[in-house]
Design a protein around this motif. Structure first.
Motif, PDB file in Angstrom:
ATOM      1  N   SER A   1       3.008 -12.477  -0.187  1.00 34.50           N
ATOM      2  CA  SER A   1       3.375 -12.521  -1.605  1.00 34.50           C
ATOM      3  C   SER A   1       4.044 -11.228  -2.061  1.00 34.50           C
ATOM      4  N   HIS A   2       4.146 -10.250  -1.170  1.00 33.85           N
ATOM      5  CA  HIS A   2       4.785  -8.983  -1.533  1.00 33.85           C
ATOM      6  C   HIS A   2       6.293  -9.190  -1.585  1.00 33.85           C
ATOM      7  N   PRO A   3       6.952  -8.740  -2.635  1.00 31.26           N
ATOM      8  CA  PRO A   3       8.367  -9.047  -2.813  1.00 31.26           C
ATOM      9  C   PRO A   3       9.308  -8.345  -1.836  1.00 31.26           C
ATOM     10  N   GLU A   4       8.957  -7.153  -1.372  1.00 31.17           N
ATOM     11  CA  GLU A   4       9.860  -6.440  -0.477  1.00 31.17           C
ATOM     12  C   GLU A   4       9.085  -5.452   0.382  1.00 31.17           C
ATOM     13  N   TYR A   5       9.710  -5.018   1.434  1.00 34.10           N
ATOM     14  CA  TYR A   5       9.138  -4.038   2.345  1.00 34.10           C
ATOM     15  C   TYR A   5       8.785  -2.771   1.574  1.00 34.10           C
ATOM     16  N   THR A   6       7.585  -2.251   1.795  1.00 33.68           N
ATOM     17  CA  THR A   6       7.128  -1.065   1.078  1.00 33.68           C
ATOM     18  C   THR A   6       6.380  -0.155   2.033  1.00 33.68           C
ATOM     19  N   GLU A   7       6.608   1.135   1.910  1.00 29.98           N
ATOM     20  CA  GLU A   7       5.850   2.135   2.651  1.00 29.98           C
ATOM     21  C   GLU A   7       4.985   2.910   1.664  1.00 29.98           C
ATOM     22  N   VAL A   8       3.700   3.013   1.968  1.00 21.52           N
ATOM     23  CA  VAL A   8       2.779   3.751   1.121  1.00 21.52           C
ATOM     24  C   VAL A   8       2.221   4.912   1.934  1.00 21.52           C
ATOM     25  N   HIS A   9       2.456   6.132   1.460  1.00 22.33           N
ATOM     26  CA  HIS A   9       1.925   7.330   2.098  1.00 22.33           C
ATOM     27  C   HIS A   9       0.783   7.855   1.229  1.00 22.33           C
ATOM     28  N   ASN A  10      -0.323   8.207   1.850  1.00 22.10           N
ATOM     29  CA  ASN A  10      -1.408   8.823   1.096  1.00 22.10           C
ATOM     30  C   ASN A  10      -2.190   9.766   2.004  1.00 22.10           C
ATOM     31  N   ARG A  11      -2.939  10.624   1.403  1.00 22.16           N
ATOM     32  CA  ARG A  11      -3.783  11.553   2.139  1.00 22.16           C
ATOM     33  C   ARG A  11      -5.130  10.885   2.368  1.00 22.16           C
ATOM     34  N   VAL A  12      -5.681  11.030   3.568  1.00 23.00           N
ATOM     35  CA  VAL A  12      -6.953  10.404   3.926  1.00 23.00           C
ATOM     36  C   VAL A  12      -7.843  11.436   4.585  1.00 23.00           C
ATOM     37  N   GLY A  13      -9.073  11.065   4.843  1.00 17.46           N
ATOM     38  CA  GLY A  13     -10.008  11.961   5.510  1.00 17.46           C
ATOM     39  C   GLY A  13     -10.944  12.613   4.526  1.00 17.46           C
ATOM     40  N   ASP A  14     -11.923  13.313   5.062  1.00 20.60           N
ATOM     41  CA  ASP A  14     -12.949  13.946   4.226  1.00 20.60           C
ATOM     42  C   ASP A  14     -12.364  14.963   3.248  1.00 20.60           C
ATOM     43  N   ASN A  15     -11.360  15.697   3.680  1.00 17.56           N
ATOM     44  CA  ASN A  15     -10.762  16.725   2.826  1.00 17.56           C
ATOM     45  C   ASN A  15      -9.300  16.420   2.521  1.00 17.56           C
ATOM     46  N   ASP A  16      -8.931  15.154   2.595  1.00 19.09           N
ATOM     47  CA  ASP A  16      -7.535  14.750   2.397  1.00 19.09           C
ATOM     48  C   ASP A  16      -6.597  15.514   3.321  1.00 19.09           C
ATOM     49  N   ASP A  17      -7.060  15.807   4.542  1.00 24.01           N
ATOM     50  CA  ASP A  17      -6.258  16.608   5.456  1.00 24.01           C
ATOM     51  C   ASP A  17      -5.474  15.770   6.462  1.00 24.01           C
ATOM     52  N   GLN A  18      -5.615  14.447   6.430  1.00 25.47           N
ATOM     53  CA  GLN A  18      -4.825  13.580   7.297  1.00 25.47           C
ATOM     54  C   GLN A  18      -3.851  12.774   6.455  1.00 25.47           C
ATOM     55  N   ASP A  19      -2.798  12.316   7.130  1.00 22.91           N
ATOM     56  CA  ASP A  19      -1.774  11.513   6.468  1.00 22.91           C
ATOM     57  C   ASP A  19      -1.967  10.054   6.845  1.00 22.91           C
ATOM     58  N   GLY A  20      -1.942   9.175   5.869  1.00 22.52           N
ATOM     59  CA  GLY A  20      -2.015   7.742   6.113  1.00 22.52           C
ATOM     60  C   GLY A  20      -0.700   7.084   5.723  1.00 22.52           C
ATOM     61  N   LEU A  21      -0.192   6.219   6.580  1.00 21.63           N
ATOM     62  CA  LEU A  21       1.030   5.470   6.293  1.00 21.63           C
ATOM     63  C   LEU A  21       0.693   3.999   6.415  1.00 21.63           C
ATOM     64  N   CYS A  22       0.929   3.240   5.354  1.00 18.46           N
ATOM     65  CA  CYS A  22       0.695   1.802   5.365  1.00 18.46           C
ATOM     66  C   CYS A  22       2.017   1.111   5.056  1.00 18.46           C
TER      67      CYS A  22
ATOM     68  N   LEU B   1      -5.244  10.808  17.412  1.00 21.86           N
ATOM     69  CA  LEU B   1      -6.556  11.445  17.490  1.00 21.86           C
ATOM     70  C   LEU B   1      -6.537  12.951  17.203  1.00 21.86           C
ATOM     71  N   PRO B   2      -5.595  13.732  17.736  1.00 23.91           N
ATOM     72  CA  PRO B   2      -5.638  15.168  17.438  1.00 23.91           C
ATOM     73  C   PRO B   2      -5.507  15.500  15.951  1.00 23.91           C
ATOM     74  N   SER B   3      -4.657  14.774  15.228  1.00 22.60           N
ATOM     75  CA  SER B   3      -4.448  15.086  13.808  1.00 22.60           C
ATOM     76  C   SER B   3      -5.273  14.205  12.875  1.00 22.60           C
ATOM     77  N   GLY B   4      -5.654  13.013  13.344  1.00 30.68           N
ATOM     78  CA  GLY B   4      -6.342  12.057  12.488  1.00 30.68           C
ATOM     79  C   GLY B   4      -5.404  11.232  11.629  1.00 30.68           C
ATOM     80  N   ASN B   5      -4.095  11.403  11.792  1.00 30.16           N
ATOM     81  CA  ASN B   5      -3.130  10.639  11.008  1.00 30.16           C
ATOM     82  C   ASN B   5      -3.184   9.166  11.400  1.00 30.16           C
ATOM     83  N   LEU B   6      -2.946   8.294  10.403  1.00 28.88           N
ATOM     84  CA  LEU B   6      -3.069   6.847  10.586  1.00 28.88           C
ATOM     85  C   LEU B   6      -1.783   6.129  10.219  1.00 28.88           C
ATOM     86  N   VAL B   7      -1.557   4.983  10.866  1.00 28.78           N
ATOM     87  CA  VAL B   7      -0.490   4.073  10.466  1.00 28.78           C
ATOM     88  C   VAL B   7      -1.057   2.657  10.518  1.00 28.78           C
ATOM     89  N   ARG B   8      -0.695   1.839   9.535  1.00 29.34           N
ATOM     90  CA  ARG B   8      -1.101   0.431   9.503  1.00 29.34           C
ATOM     91  C   ARG B   8       0.084  -0.421   9.103  1.00 29.34           C
TER      92      ARG B   8
END
Length: 79
Positions: free
Chosen positions: A34-55, A21-28
């Motif tokens: 059907s996905h062939p292997e474990y994958t980590e996807v990092h992207n910027r999220v939020g109104d100003n791309d100021d939070q980090d998203g990890l899927c 909650l303080p940073s707005g960073n997300l993890v899912r």
């Protein structure tokens, strides 16, 4: 979940998500049989791309790896 071309992915099954909650960073965690292997996807999220998203895209056998990465993510948020 969406593919790069915007098509909705109907095979993914999100099983866990958390938000620091303080940073707005997300993890899912998404089970994607059907996905062939474990994958980590990092992207910027939020109104100003100021939070980090990890899927984490994984098949069931990779659950321990996803759990370990989620714990590491939580520890980074606390520091």
């Amino acid at each position: 979940m969406f593919f790069v071309d915007g098509t909705k992915d109907r095979e993914a099954n999100p099983v866990f998500s958390a938000k620091h909650l303080p940073s707005g960073n997300l993890v899912r965690i998404v089970i994607f049989e059907s996905h062939p292997e474990y994958t980590e996807v990092h992207n910027r999220v939020g109104d100003n791309d100021d939070q980090d998203g990890l899927c984490l895209l994984m098949a069931l056998p990779d659950m321990q790896c996803a759990m370990d990465m989620t714990v590491a993510w939580a520890k980074r948020q606390a520091s």
